[in-house]
Design a protein around this motif. Structure first.
Motif, mmCIF file in Angstrom:
data_model
loop_
_atom_site.group_PDB
_atom_site.id
_atom_site.type_symbol
_atom_site.label_atom_id
_atom_site.label_comp_id
_atom_site.label_asym_id
_atom_site.label_seq_id
_atom_site.Cartn_x
_atom_site.Cartn_y
_atom_site.Cartn_z
ATOM 1 N N HIS A 71 0.830 -1.205 0.000
ATOM 2 C CA HIS A 71 0.000 0.000 0.000
ATOM 3 C C HIS A 71 0.866 1.256 0.000
ATOM 4 C CE1 HIS A 71 -3.005 2.932 1.291
ATOM 5 N NE2 HIS A 71 -3.939 2.033 1.051
ATOM 6 N N LEU A 72 0.527 2.195 -0.865
ATOM 7 C CA LEU A 72 1.158 3.521 -0.888
ATOM 8 C C LEU A 72 0.112 4.564 -0.539
ATOM 9 C CD1 LEU A 72 3.293 5.715 -1.593
ATOM 10 C CD2 LEU A 72 2.564 5.495 -3.985
ATOM 11 N N GLN A 73 0.305 5.281 0.551
ATOM 12 C CA GLN A 73 -0.533 6.429 0.893
ATOM 13 C C GLN A 73 0.232 7.696 0.564
ATOM 14 O OE1 GLN A 73 -2.823 7.106 4.836
ATOM 15 N NE2 GLN A 73 -1.028 8.408 5.005
ATOM 16 N N ALA A 74 -0.427 8.629 -0.113
ATOM 17 C CA ALA A 74 0.267 9.857 -0.511
ATOM 18 C C ALA A 74 -0.642 11.069 -0.360
ATOM 19 C CB ALA A 74 0.757 9.750 -1.950
ATOM 20 N N VAL A 75 -0.007 12.200 -0.140
ATOM 21 C CA VAL A 75 -0.666 13.505 -0.125
ATOM 22 C C VAL A 75 0.000 14.344 -1.193
ATOM 23 C CG1 VAL A 75 -1.158 15.572 1.236
ATOM 24 C CG2 VAL A 75 -1.129 13.332 2.354
ATOM 25 N N CYS A 76 -0.789 15.104 -1.940
ATOM 26 C CA CYS A 76 -0.199 15.957 -2.977
ATOM 27 C C CYS A 76 -0.821 17.340 -2.951
ATOM 28 C CB CYS A 76 -0.382 15.319 -4.361
ATOM 29 S SG CYS A 76 -2.050 15.481 -5.034
ATOM 30 N N ASP A 77 -0.174 18.275 -3.658
ATOM 31 C CA ASP A 77 -0.728 19.623 -3.793
ATOM 32 C C ASP A 77 -1.494 19.727 -5.102
ATOM 33 O OD1 ASP A 77 1.148 19.918 -5.824
ATOM 34 O OD2 ASP A 77 2.469 21.253 -4.699
ATOM 35 N N ALA A 78 -1.903 20.922 -5.480
ATOM 36 C CA ALA A 78 -2.739 21.104 -6.668
ATOM 37 C C ALA A 78 -1.999 20.780 -7.957
ATOM 38 C CB ALA A 78 -3.274 22.544 -6.717
ATOM 39 N N ARG A 79 -0.652 20.777 -7.910
ATOM 40 C CA ARG A 79 0.145 20.427 -9.087
ATOM 41 C C ARG A 79 0.391 18.929 -9.193
ATOM 42 N NH1 ARG A 79 5.486 23.733 -8.251
ATOM 43 N NH2 ARG A 79 5.111 22.989 -6.123
ATOM 44 N N SER A 80 -0.181 18.154 -8.287
ATOM 45 C CA SER A 80 0.057 16.709 -8.185
ATOM 46 C C SER A 80 1.493 16.405 -7.750
ATOM 47 C CB SER A 80 -0.271 15.985 -9.492
ATOM 48 O OG SER A 80 -1.664 16.056 -9.759
ATOM 49 N N LEU A 81 2.096 17.344 -7.042
ATOM 50 C CA LEU A 81 3.428 17.156 -6.451
ATOM 51 C C LEU A 81 3.248 16.514 -5.084
ATOM 52 C CD1 LEU A 81 6.511 18.219 -7.027
ATOM 53 C CD2 LEU A 81 5.948 19.847 -5.222
ATOM 54 N N PHE A 82 3.890 15.379 -4.847
ATOM 55 C CA PHE A 82 3.738 14.694 -3.565
ATOM 56 C C PHE A 82 4.342 15.530 -2.436
ATOM 57 C CE2 PHE A 82 3.840 10.663 -6.237
ATOM 58 C CZ PHE A 82 2.476 10.447 -6.124
ATOM 59 N N THR A 83 3.570 15.713 -1.378
ATOM 60 C CA THR A 83 4.067 16.408 -0.194
ATOM 61 C C THR A 83 4.241 15.463 0.986
ATOM 62 O OG1 THR A 83 1.790 17.026 0.398
ATOM 63 C CG2 THR A 83 3.083 18.627 -0.883
ATOM 64 N N HIS A 84 3.740 14.232 0.832
ATOM 65 C CA HIS A 84 3.978 13.204 1.846
ATOM 66 C C HIS A 84 3.712 11.838 1.222
ATOM 67 C CE1 HIS A 84 3.549 10.739 5.509
ATOM 68 N NE2 HIS A 84 4.340 11.644 6.056
ATOM 69 N N CYS A 85 4.588 10.879 1.467
ATOM 70 C CA CYS A 85 4.413 9.509 0.976
ATOM 71 C C CYS A 85 4.698 8.541 2.113
ATOM 72 C CB CYS A 85 5.354 9.214 -0.196
ATOM 73 S SG CYS A 85 4.962 10.097 -1.716
ATOM 74 N N TYR A 86 3.864 7.521 2.212
ATOM 75 C CA TYR A 86 4.005 6.521 3.265
ATOM 76 C C TYR A 86 3.708 5.163 2.650
ATOM 77 C CZ TYR A 86 2.964 4.087 7.698
ATOM 78 O OH TYR A 86 2.946 3.204 8.753
ATOM 79 N N ALA A 87 4.727 4.329 2.530
ATOM 80 C CA ALA A 87 4.579 3.036 1.867
ATOM 81 C C ALA A 87 5.050 1.910 2.781
ATOM 82 C CB ALA A 87 5.382 3.018 0.565
ATOM 83 N N GLY A 88 4.427 0.745 2.625
ATOM 84 C CA GLY A 88 4.913 -0.410 3.359
ATOM 85 C C GLY A 88 3.855 -1.323 3.930
ATOM 86 N N HIS A 89 2.625 -0.820 4.124
ATOM 87 C CA HIS A 89 1.574 -1.686 4.666
ATOM 88 C C HIS A 89 1.168 -2.737 3.640
ATOM 89 C CE1 HIS A 89 0.354 -0.378 8.668
ATOM 90 N NE2 HIS A 89 0.730 0.836 8.306
ATOM 91 N N VAL A 90 0.765 -3.896 4.134
ATOM 92 C CA VAL A 90 0.341 -4.974 3.243
ATOM 93 C C VAL A 90 -0.985 -4.615 2.584
ATOM 94 C CG1 VAL A 90 1.551 -6.705 4.597
ATOM 95 C CG2 VAL A 90 -0.839 -6.207 5.125
ATOM 96 N N GLY A 91 -1.258 -5.233 1.434
ATOM 97 C CA GLY A 91 -2.409 -4.869 0.640
ATOM 98 C C GLY A 91 -3.751 -5.066 1.301
#
Length: 276
Positions: A95-115
């Motif tokens: 699982h990848l959780q991400a936050v982005c701004d209006a330009r679709s630029l990632f401002t936070h990424c959190y990866a590693g949880h099982v599906g």
């Protein structure tokens, strides 16, 4: 990373040994993870103000400091505890959780949880949950994230009204405005997977401990591309990977609902009239 080719195929194309190619990829992934704090940064100060203003200019939704969502990255079945990696789409995934701004630029990424883990649980276990506890530092001017119905309503997380078949016109308009604003994160995932097509296929890595580093490395390069104005015009927006859960009443939900109603009443009616 840019293609779903195997190591064997790439080694034949470039005339190097498999061990050499593997070590080169590992070095680059490590370097990009070291650079991640420089390129994937939560907006602070003037940058936070800019992000909020850009979201409002784009879709007229006020106070948005980021759009949040989760996406599944397909992997090979691990040798240990493989069943826990099977996501709701019936394949093994991280699982990848991400936050982005209006330009679709990632401002936070959190990866590693099982599906098999739900978006809401990933959120509770992620640093974002801690950010909310320190809202004065991470959510200036009473700003908020916007997410889909998989997340829990909070004064700093706006989610749509649940459609019970009796939504008012204002509630439907709120859902429409939130959904159209939240498309920034769907576009971000689409751009990420179009640039690094190995994420559309099945990752060849067998060490699940290193897969999150691989995903973060791709996310860093995604941001570098946007910052260098390397734009992809025709983007296939990734479908929402989240799934709804029964309504959860959380601490601060009452304040969150009051804020949602206030925003709902302030929003210009756009439903069915997007071009205006």
């Amino acid at each position: 990373m840019a293609t779903p080719d195997s190591y064997r195929s790439m080694c034949v194309k470039f005339g190097v040994g498999k061990g050499t190619a593997w070590r080169a990829v590992r070095r680059v992934i490590h370097a990009l993870n070291c650079l991640a704090p420089r390129f994937i940064k939560w907006p602070r100060g003037e940058e936070a103000t800019r992000v909020i203003e850009e979201f409002e200019r784009a879709k007229n939704f006020p106070g948005v400091i980021g759009a949040i969502d989760g996406s599944f990255i397909k992997i090979r079945a691990p040798k240990k505890d493989a069943a826990s990696y099977v996501c709701r789409k019936n394949f093994h995934a991280i699982h990848l959780q991400a936050v982005c701004d209006a330009r679709s630029l990632f401002t936070h990424c959190y990866a590693g949880h099982v599906g098999s883990v739900h978006d809401a649980r990933v959120f509770r276990n992620s640093p974002i949950a801690d950010f909310i506890q320190r809202s004065h530092e991470y959510f200036p001017a009473d700003s908020h994230l916007i997410g889909d119905a998989a997340y829990t309503l909070h004064s700093h997380v706006m989610v749509p009204f649940r459609d019970n078949g009796h939504l008012t016109a204002r509630q439907k308009n709120f859902n429409y405005c939130l959904s159209s604003t939240r498309m920034a994160i769907e576009k971000a995932f689409g751009l990420l997977k179009m640039r690094f097509r190995i994420l559309l296929d099945c990752l060849p890595l067998t060490d699940v401990a290193k897969i999150p580093q691989f995903i973060i490395a791709c996310s860093v390069m995604h941001n570098i591309c946007i910052l260098q104005n390397d734009i992809i015009d025709d983007v296939v927006v990734c479908p929402n990977d989240g799934n709804d859960v029964p309504h959860v009443v959380a601490a601060g939900a009452d304040v969150g609902n009051q804020k949602r109603v206030r925003i709902m009443n302030e929003l210009r009616m756009r439903l069915g009239n997007e071009n205006n």
